[in-house]
Design a protein around this motif. Structure first.
Motif, mmCIF file in Angstrom:
data_model
loop_
_atom_site.group_PDB
_atom_site.id
_atom_site.type_symbol
_atom_site.label_atom_id
_atom_site.label_comp_id
_atom_site.label_asym_id
_atom_site.label_seq_id
_atom_site.Cartn_x
_atom_site.Cartn_y
_atom_site.Cartn_z
ATOM 1 N N GLY A 28 31.598 20.182 10.217
ATOM 2 C CA GLY A 28 32.205 19.889 11.519
ATOM 3 C C GLY A 28 31.561 20.690 12.641
ATOM 4 O O GLY A 28 31.329 20.163 13.735
ATOM 5 N N LEU A 29 31.254 21.945 12.376
ATOM 6 C CA LEU A 29 30.577 22.769 13.381
ATOM 7 C C LEU A 29 29.196 22.202 13.703
ATOM 8 O O LEU A 29 28.796 22.128 14.866
ATOM 9 N N VAL A 30 28.481 21.767 12.680
ATOM 10 C CA VAL A 30 27.167 21.161 12.897
ATOM 11 C C VAL A 30 27.315 19.875 13.707
ATOM 12 O O VAL A 30 26.528 19.616 14.625
ATOM 13 N N ARG A 31 28.335 19.083 13.407
ATOM 14 C CA ARG A 31 28.579 17.859 14.181
ATOM 15 C C ARG A 31 28.815 18.175 15.655
ATOM 16 O O ARG A 31 28.279 17.513 16.534
ATOM 17 N N VAL A 32 29.615 19.198 15.920
ATOM 18 C CA VAL A 32 29.898 19.591 17.306
ATOM 19 C C VAL A 32 28.620 20.068 17.997
ATOM 20 O O VAL A 32 28.349 19.715 19.143
ATOM 21 N N LEU A 33 27.830 20.862 17.296
ATOM 22 C CA LEU A 33 26.622 21.440 17.886
ATOM 23 C C LEU A 33 25.457 20.455 17.954
ATOM 24 O O LEU A 33 24.453 20.723 18.615
ATOM 25 N N ALA A 34 25.580 19.323 17.293
ATOM 26 C CA ALA A 34 24.489 18.345 17.245
ATOM 27 C C ALA A 34 24.178 17.743 18.610
ATOM 28 O O ALA A 34 23.115 17.150 18.794
ATOM 29 N N ASP A 35 25.066 17.935 19.582
ATOM 30 C CA ASP A 35 24.788 17.397 20.921
ATOM 31 C C ASP A 35 23.742 18.220 21.667
ATOM 32 O O ASP A 35 23.328 17.870 22.763
ATOM 33 N N GLY A 36 23.334 19.349 21.065
ATOM 34 C CA GLY A 36 22.279 20.168 21.659
ATOM 35 C C GLY A 36 22.759 21.211 22.644
ATOM 36 O O GLY A 36 21.966 22.026 23.111
ATOM 37 N N HIS A 37 24.041 21.212 22.961
ATOM 38 C CA HIS A 37 24.575 22.187 23.909
ATOM 39 C C HIS A 37 24.892 23.509 23.208
ATOM 40 O O HIS A 37 25.442 23.520 22.112
ATOM 41 N N GLU A 38 24.557 24.588 23.870
ATOM 42 C CA GLU A 38 24.945 25.908 23.385
ATOM 43 C C GLU A 38 26.436 26.067 23.667
ATOM 44 O O GLU A 38 26.909 25.716 24.738
ATOM 45 N N ARG A 39 27.163 26.570 22.684
ATOM 46 C CA ARG A 39 28.616 26.731 22.820
ATOM 47 C C ARG A 39 29.012 28.191 22.624
ATOM 48 O O ARG A 39 28.503 28.867 21.733
ATOM 49 N N HIS A 55 33.017 33.753 9.936
ATOM 50 C CA HIS A 55 32.336 33.679 8.639
ATOM 51 C C HIS A 55 31.536 32.382 8.524
ATOM 52 O O HIS A 55 30.375 32.397 8.128
ATOM 53 N N HIS A 56 32.143 31.261 8.883
ATOM 54 C CA HIS A 56 31.455 29.967 8.808
ATOM 55 C C HIS A 56 30.221 29.952 9.706
ATOM 56 O O HIS A 56 29.163 29.453 9.317
ATOM 57 N N LEU A 57 30.349 30.506 10.905
ATOM 58 C CA LEU A 57 29.207 30.558 11.820
ATOM 59 C C LEU A 57 28.101 31.448 11.265
ATOM 60 O O LEU A 57 26.912 31.144 11.416
ATOM 61 N N ALA A 63 21.708 30.611 6.936
ATOM 62 C CA ALA A 63 20.975 29.518 6.295
ATOM 63 C C ALA A 63 19.850 28.997 7.192
ATOM 64 O O ALA A 63 19.006 28.232 6.739
ATOM 65 N N GLY A 64 19.859 29.400 8.454
ATOM 66 C CA GLY A 64 18.824 28.964 9.382
ATOM 67 C C GLY A 64 19.182 27.742 10.189
ATOM 68 O O GLY A 64 18.344 27.194 10.909
ATOM 69 N N LEU A 65 20.431 27.302 10.114
ATOM 70 C CA LEU A 65 20.840 26.089 10.820
ATOM 71 C C LEU A 65 21.185 26.324 12.286
ATOM 72 O O LEU A 65 21.076 25.410 13.099
ATOM 73 N N THR A 66 21.622 27.527 12.615
ATOM 74 C CA THR A 66 22.018 27.819 13.994
ATOM 75 C C THR A 66 21.354 29.099 14.480
ATOM 76 O O THR A 66 20.851 29.897 13.684
ATOM 77 N N ARG A 67 21.382 29.262 15.780
ATOM 78 C CA ARG A 67 20.907 30.489 16.413
ATOM 79 C C ARG A 67 22.060 31.037 17.248
ATOM 80 O O ARG A 67 22.699 30.282 17.989
ATOM 81 N N THR A 68 22.312 32.329 17.109
ATOM 82 C CA THR A 68 23.389 32.989 17.842
ATOM 83 C C THR A 68 22.782 33.906 18.893
ATOM 84 O O THR A 68 21.804 34.597 18.635
#
Length: 117
Positions: A28-39, A55-57, A63-68
């Protein structure tokens, strides 16, 4: 807060990515972030405690899927879509399409913006 570790593109493994995507909240987090916007982390809405969301983030980041990115006391997250696409062509598109079709992660979203009174 210590600086977040982000794996280099060549260090991202398929097994770690797939393990990170094995949880509906993370999908679900990946789905939300898939729009390309930083949240901002505070913008994300999920039916879990803040510590569990954190923890999920972290799992997604490790895993390399997101950047914080940290800015003062706030943290922001963005999907590393182009990098993941380069490493595993088509993977995120297939995962997102399947998640949409099966409605996986629907309980995760973005908090509505407050309107001025």
């Amino acid at each position: 807060m210590r600086r977040a570790h982000h794996p280099q593109l060549g260090d991202i493994t398929l097994t770690e990515v797939m393990a990170a995507l094995s949880d509906p909240i993370r999908v679900g987090l990946v789905r939300v972030l898939a729009d390309g916007h930083e949240r901002g982390w505070g913008e994300l809405r999920a039916p879990v405690a803040k510590s569990t969301l954190s923890h999920h983030l972290r799992v997604l980041r490790d895993a390399g899927l997101t950047r914080t990115r940290q800015e003062g006391t706030r943290c922001f997250v963005v999907l590393r879509r182009e990098e993941v696409q380069e490493r595993f062509p088509g993977l995120l598109d297939v995962v997102l399409a399947a998640a949409e079709a099966d409605d996986v992660g629907r309980q995760v979203g973005v908090k509505a913006a407050r309107t001025p009174a």
